[in-house]
Design a protein around this motif. Structure first.
Motif, PDB file in Angstrom:
ATOM      1  N   ALA A  16     -18.058  19.785  26.936  1.00 31.40           N
ATOM      2  CA  ALA A  16     -17.539  18.672  26.134  1.00 31.40           C
ATOM      3  C   ALA A  16     -16.492  17.895  26.931  1.00 31.40           C
ATOM      4  CB  ALA A  16     -16.935  19.194  24.833  1.00 31.40           C
ATOM      5  N   MET A  17     -15.667  18.610  27.702  1.00 29.65           N
ATOM      6  CA  MET A  17     -14.646  17.940  28.502  1.00 29.65           C
ATOM      7  C   MET A  17     -15.273  17.052  29.570  1.00 29.65           C
ATOM      8  SD  MET A  17     -11.468  20.618  28.946  1.00 29.65           S
ATOM      9  CE  MET A  17     -12.387  21.730  30.000  1.00 29.65           C
ATOM     10  N   VAL A  18     -16.325  17.544  30.226  1.00 30.87           N
ATOM     11  CA  VAL A  18     -16.923  16.727  31.283  1.00 30.87           C
ATOM     12  C   VAL A  18     -17.662  15.540  30.684  1.00 30.87           C
ATOM     13  CG1 VAL A  18     -19.214  17.792  31.602  1.00 30.87           C
ATOM     14  CG2 VAL A  18     -17.954  16.970  33.581  1.00 30.87           C
ATOM     15  N   ARG A  19     -18.245  15.685  29.492  1.00 32.06           N
ATOM     16  CA  ARG A  19     -18.867  14.533  28.833  1.00 32.06           C
ATOM     17  C   ARG A  19     -17.808  13.481  28.490  1.00 32.06           C
ATOM     18  NH1 ARG A  19     -21.895  18.600  26.186  1.00 32.06           N
ATOM     19  NH2 ARG A  19     -20.558  18.465  24.344  1.00 32.06           N
ATOM     20  N   GLU A  20     -16.656  13.956  28.018  1.00 32.77           N
ATOM     21  CA  GLU A  20     -15.546  13.044  27.730  1.00 32.77           C
ATOM     22  C   GLU A  20     -15.125  12.297  28.987  1.00 32.77           C
ATOM     23  OE1 GLU A  20     -10.852  13.878  27.188  1.00 32.77           O
ATOM     24  OE2 GLU A  20     -12.102  14.836  25.668  1.00 32.77           O
ATOM     25  N   TYR A  21     -15.061  13.017  30.090  1.00 34.46           N
ATOM     26  CA  TYR A  21     -14.629  12.390  31.337  1.00 34.46           C
ATOM     27  C   TYR A  21     -15.668  11.401  31.849  1.00 34.46           C
ATOM     28  CZ  TYR A  21     -12.880  11.796  36.049  1.00 34.46           C
ATOM     29  OH  TYR A  21     -12.413  11.240  37.209  1.00 34.46           O
ATOM     30  N   LEU A  22     -16.937  11.777  31.809  1.00 32.02           N
ATOM     31  CA  LEU A  22     -17.989  10.885  32.282  1.00 32.02           C
ATOM     32  C   LEU A  22     -18.019   9.590  31.469  1.00 32.02           C
ATOM     33  CD1 LEU A  22     -20.876  13.417  32.959  1.00 32.02           C
ATOM     34  CD2 LEU A  22     -19.717  11.989  34.653  1.00 32.02           C
ATOM     35  N   ALA A  23     -17.743   9.693  30.170  1.00 33.04           N
ATOM     36  CA  ALA A  23     -17.754   8.511  29.315  1.00 33.04           C
ATOM     37  C   ALA A  23     -16.640   7.532  29.689  1.00 33.04           C
ATOM     38  CB  ALA A  23     -17.609   8.919  27.850  1.00 33.04           C
ATOM     39  N   SER A  24     -15.580   8.049  30.331  1.00 23.95           N
ATOM     40  CA  SER A  24     -14.447   7.185  30.687  1.00 23.95           C
ATOM     41  C   SER A  24     -14.643   6.472  32.017  1.00 23.95           C
ATOM     42  CB  SER A  24     -13.157   8.023  30.758  1.00 23.95           C
ATOM     43  OG  SER A  24     -13.160   8.852  31.920  1.00 23.95           O
ATOM     44  N   LEU A  25     -15.601   6.928  32.814  1.00 27.31           N
ATOM     45  CA  LEU A  25     -15.799   6.333  34.135  1.00 27.31           C
ATOM     46  C   LEU A  25     -16.480   4.971  34.024  1.00 27.31           C
ATOM     47  CD1 LEU A  25     -17.009   9.480  36.113  1.00 27.31           C
ATOM     48  CD2 LEU A  25     -14.770   8.405  36.226  1.00 27.31           C
ATOM     49  N   PRO A  96      -6.574  11.929  33.703  1.00 24.65           N
ATOM     50  CA  PRO A  96      -7.100  11.042  32.661  1.00 24.65           C
ATOM     51  C   PRO A  96      -6.215  11.093  31.416  1.00 24.65           C
ATOM     52  CG  PRO A  96      -8.817  12.490  33.547  1.00 24.65           C
ATOM     53  CD  PRO A  96      -7.503  13.009  34.045  1.00 24.65           C
ATOM     54  N   PRO A  97      -6.429  10.188  30.456  1.00 24.29           N
ATOM     55  CA  PRO A  97      -5.654  10.237  29.213  1.00 24.29           C
ATOM     56  C   PRO A  97      -5.659  11.631  28.605  1.00 24.29           C
ATOM     57  CG  PRO A  97      -6.942   8.238  29.285  1.00 24.29           C
ATOM     58  CD  PRO A  97      -7.367   9.051  30.474  1.00 24.29           C
ATOM     59  N   ARG A  98      -4.490  12.060  28.125  1.00 22.86           N
ATOM     60  CA  ARG A  98      -4.316  13.426  27.642  1.00 22.86           C
ATOM     61  C   ARG A  98      -4.614  13.518  26.142  1.00 22.86           C
ATOM     62  NH1 ARG A  98       1.363  16.642  28.755  1.00 22.86           N
ATOM     63  NH2 ARG A  98       0.546  18.778  28.664  1.00 22.86           N
ATOM     64  N   ALA A  99      -5.252  14.602  25.738  1.00 23.27           N
ATOM     65  CA  ALA A  99      -5.476  14.872  24.327  1.00 23.27           C
ATOM     66  C   ALA A  99      -4.250  15.574  23.749  1.00 23.27           C
ATOM     67  CB  ALA A  99      -6.732  15.723  24.154  1.00 23.27           C
ATOM     68  N   ASP A 100      -4.331  15.960  22.486  1.00 22.13           N
ATOM     69  CA  ASP A 100      -3.230  16.633  21.798  1.00 22.13           C
ATOM     70  C   ASP A 100      -2.805  17.874  22.579  1.00 22.13           C
ATOM     71  OD1 ASP A 100      -1.496  17.857  19.953  1.00 22.13           O
ATOM     72  OD2 ASP A 100      -2.709  17.230  18.242  1.00 22.13           O
ATOM     73  N   MET A 101      -1.518  17.981  22.878  1.00 27.63           N
ATOM     74  CA  MET A 101      -1.030  19.114  23.672  1.00 27.63           C
ATOM     75  C   MET A 101      -0.646  20.323  22.823  1.00 27.63           C
ATOM     76  SD  MET A 101       2.851  17.946  24.725  1.00 27.63           S
ATOM     77  CE  MET A 101       2.454  16.252  25.162  1.00 27.63           C
ATOM     78  N   ARG A 102      -0.634  20.181  21.499  1.00 27.25           N
ATOM     79  CA  ARG A 102      -0.098  21.226  20.624  1.00 27.25           C
ATOM     80  C   ARG A 102      -1.058  22.405  20.419  1.00 27.25           C
ATOM     81  NH1 ARG A 102       1.411  17.371  15.674  1.00 27.25           N
ATOM     82  NH2 ARG A 102      -0.587  16.502  16.402  1.00 27.25           N
TER      83      ARG A 102
END
Length: 302
Positions: A16-25, A96-102
């Motif tokens: 899921a993380m790599v899909r999120e990253y690929l979508a941002s490129l 890349p933009p950071r998600a919720d850190m909590r």
């Protein structure tokens, strides 16, 4: 067309993380991105403590080996799993933009947990922070992917602690009962952020990937990781830290070092514009305030 191979772990969350990253490129007509799944030591053994299956590199060292060997061109990590020390031939692109850190509590809110409630987590940091606030809790060590850990709520646990970012990336936000306050539960340095690792010599690729980075998130995680590096911390050491923008003062970095039984903790904050210098400065403050004694005792037991 040039093909850039991105290495990633096989877990649903990593995918899921790599899909999120690929979508941002930004789409590039001369580059094709291809993913390659790599099994790490931490993936092979989902039961033993991380200190016994690769330590700080349990989820990253295999990816780094593939990167150094040229079998992949980019490794996408959960940044909190990437050791602060890396081979000199490797480098990080801008975060890349950071998600919720909590951290999130699933199964119950913290306030609603009964005395002696059984709470599952395999993280020494989370264990220490829970015990500091609720010494009555019965902490049950658990490891594994997110869905199996959530299923433990059906077999005797009252709650489990997981990263909010991971739950959201998997579409499991509805499982969050409580978002734990940063003041009491500062996260692992880099939590919620992706670490995009490349070979240092691939300057053109690094520049391209950095173009989709978030300079604010990048400065924050650099400060957090600099602090962790100065404290010689890792997955077995309960160090929590987070940095946020501070208007007119650069960053505010907050950190906490907690004894494994939760009986002692050292908390400190600092402001600064240079992330690495800020991390080193706050680490020195923590050490002078008693953190070194806590860390020395912990290292003697792990």
């Amino acid at each position: 067309m040039e093909t850039v191979v991105i290495g990633v772990r096989g877990s649903h969350l990593a995918q899921a993380m790599v899909r999120e990253y690929l979508a941002s490129l930004v789409p590039c007509p001369v580059i094709r991105f291809k993913t390659r799944t790599i099994t790490t030591d931490g993936d092979r053994d989902r039961k033993s403590p991380l200190s016994e299956v690769g330590g700080d590199g349990a989820f990253s060292s295999r990816l780094e080996e593939e990167l150094l060997a040229g079998r992949i061109d980019v490794a996408v990590h959960s940044l909190k799993d990437l050791p602060t020390s890396m081979p000199p031939a490797l480098a990080l692109a801008t975060t890349p933009p950071r998600a919720d850190m909590r951290d999130a509590l699933c199964g119950s809110t913290l306030a609603a947990l009964r005395p002696g409630a059984r709470v599952g987590t395999g993280s020494p940091r989370r264990i220490a922070q829970l015990k500091a606030l609720r010494p009555d809790l019965d902490i049950v060590p658990i490891r594994g992917n997110v869905p199996p850990r959530l299923r433990r709520l059906e077999t005797g646990l009252d709650a489990v602690v997981l990263a909010a970012a991971g739950l959201r990336r998997l579409g499991l936000e509805d499982q969050i009962a409580d978002l734990l306050p940063l003041e009491d539960f500062p996260p692992s340095p880099g939590q919620g952020a992706l670490g995009v690792q490349i070979r240092a010599a691939d300057t053109e690729l690094r520049e391209m990937l950095s173009s989709v980075g978030d300079p604010v998130a990048d400065a924050a995680v650099r400060a957090e990781r600099a602090l962790l590096a100065e404290l010689h911390g890792g997955c077995s050491v309960p160090v929590g830290a987070y940095a946020v923008p501070a208007e007119g003062r650069g960053l505010r970095l907050s950190a906490q070092v907690t004894s494994l039984d939760g009986s002692h903790k050292v908390v400190a904050n600092a402001f600064g514009r240079d992330p690495e210098a800020l991390g080193a400065q706050l680490a020195a403050t923590l050490v002078m305030s008693g953190a070194e004694h806590i860390l020395r005792e912990i290292r003697a037991t792990v």
